[in-house]
Write a protein that holds these residues in place. Structure first.
Motif, short mmCIF file in Angstrom:
data_model
loop_
_atom_site.label_atom_id
_atom_site.label_comp_id
_atom_site.label_asym_id
_atom_site.label_seq_id
_atom_site.Cartn_x
_atom_site.Cartn_y
_atom_site.Cartn_z
N PHE A 147 0.84 -1.20 0.00
CA PHE A 147 0.00 0.00 0.00
C PHE A 147 0.88 1.25 0.00
O PHE A 147 0.67 2.17 -0.80
CB PHE A 147 -0.92 -0.01 1.22
N PHE A 148 1.89 1.28 0.90
CA PHE A 148 2.77 2.44 0.97
C PHE A 148 3.61 2.60 -0.31
O PHE A 148 3.92 3.70 -0.75
CB PHE A 148 3.70 2.34 2.19
N SER A 174 3.50 5.86 -2.50
CA SER A 174 4.76 6.55 -2.75
C SER A 174 4.96 6.79 -4.25
O SER A 174 5.34 7.90 -4.67
CB SER A 174 5.92 5.72 -2.20
N ASN A 175 4.69 5.77 -5.05
CA ASN A 175 4.83 5.92 -6.51
C ASN A 175 3.83 6.91 -7.07
O ASN A 175 4.15 7.67 -8.01
CB ASN A 175 4.66 4.56 -7.20
N PHE A 176 2.64 6.91 -6.50
CA PHE A 176 1.61 7.85 -6.95
C PHE A 176 2.04 9.29 -6.68
O PHE A 176 1.90 10.17 -7.53
CB PHE A 176 0.28 7.55 -6.25
N ILE A 195 4.14 14.55 -8.46
CA ILE A 195 5.15 15.61 -8.38
C ILE A 195 5.84 15.79 -9.74
O ILE A 195 6.05 16.92 -10.20
CB ILE A 195 6.19 15.30 -7.28
N TYR A 196 6.17 14.66 -10.37
CA TYR A 196 6.83 14.71 -11.69
C TYR A 196 5.94 15.43 -12.71
O TYR A 196 6.40 16.32 -13.44
CB TYR A 196 7.15 13.30 -12.16
#
Length: 263
Positions: free
Chosen positions: A4-5, A9-11, A16-17
């Motif tokens: 889940f984390f 985190s990837n999301f 941000i990117y």
């Protein structure tokens, strides 16, 4: 829980990117709100006399080079070890992938004041359009009479001592197309006026500053190949398609080389 984390985190990283890319594109608009009136405005007093065109061209170059620098682009130029004659005129052609192509050509052809043959729609842009239509040649591709007038204007500009730049694809092709089909105008002009053709192959801009793609692109290196100029003295107008195919093959082969290399 770890999975889940990891997803969250990837999301967040992707968010941000994408936000940074959007801000980068907004930055492009902002710097041109400043640069276009500054450089183009400074050129207006010199616009209407052909003898002053080298001065106008210098201002255009400053606009182009400022854009590339502030957007974080730099180019690496590979040449066939030919030094272009500063006293000669050329017909310049290139593949077309982005508005940045125009800025790159201005930067590359520093000693050969040239005019672009571009789409008439650009004349509608505020301020920029006024300077553009008075220093370049506008083409309405949907009008046969416009095409005929443009052909005469190109010959007139050559007679004034200017070089000409055309993108023989006509417009920016679909991103999935490596190189669009070429139109014949540039090659007919070069043969009629017996002017050498200078060919540039531009890589990387297709992905680094793609047309109408707000969530794509990034600063970085642009690879460019300047091919050896092609003399048109021994070509007849009937052979324009042979010349066109030769130039098409050169650019396509070089693009394939660029994109097959590790980068």
């Amino acid at each position: 829980m770890k999975k889940f984390f990891f997803i969250i985190s990837n999301f967040i990283k992707l968010l941000i990117y994408n936000l940074l890319i959007i801000l980068w594109h907004i930055w492009f608009l902002l710097i041109n709100i400043i640069l276009v009136p500054f450089w183009a405005g400074a050129s207006i007093p010199f616009l209407f006399h052909d003898k002053n065109y080298p001065i106008v061209y210098w201002f255009h170059q400053m606009w182009a080079r400022s854009n590339l620098f502030l957007m974080g682009f730099w180019y690496v130029l590979e040449t066939d070890k030919e030094i272009l004659d500063k006293k000669k005129q050329y017909v310049i052609i290139s593949n077309h992938t982005s508005i940045m192509d125009i800025m790159l050509i201005y930067s590359l052809m520093r000693h050969h004041p040239l005019v672009f043959v571009g789409k008439a729609e650009l004349a509608k842009l505020p301020f920029f359009g006024f300077v553009y239509k008075n220093s370049n040649i506008l083409l309405d591709r949907n009008s046969l009479s416009s095409c005929k007038k443009v052909f005469k204007k190109i010959q007139s500009q050559i007679d004034y001592g200017k070089s000409i730049c055309l993108f023989p694809e006509g417009r920016v092709p679909n991103p999935s197309i490596l190189l669009g089909n070429f139109k014949s105008g540039a090659f007919a002009i070069a043969i009629i006026k017996k002017i050498p053709i200078v060919i540039f192959t531009i890589a990387d801009i297709k992905t680094k500053f793609p047309k109408f793609a707000l969530l794509k692109g990034k600063p970085g290196k642009i690879r460019i190949k300047q091919h050896h100029s092609i003399s048109t003295k021994n070509f007849s107008l009937k052979e324009k398609n042979i010349l066109k195919q030769k130039c098409f093959n050169l650019i396509k082969f070089q693009l394939e080389q660029f994109y097959s290399d590790k980068y």
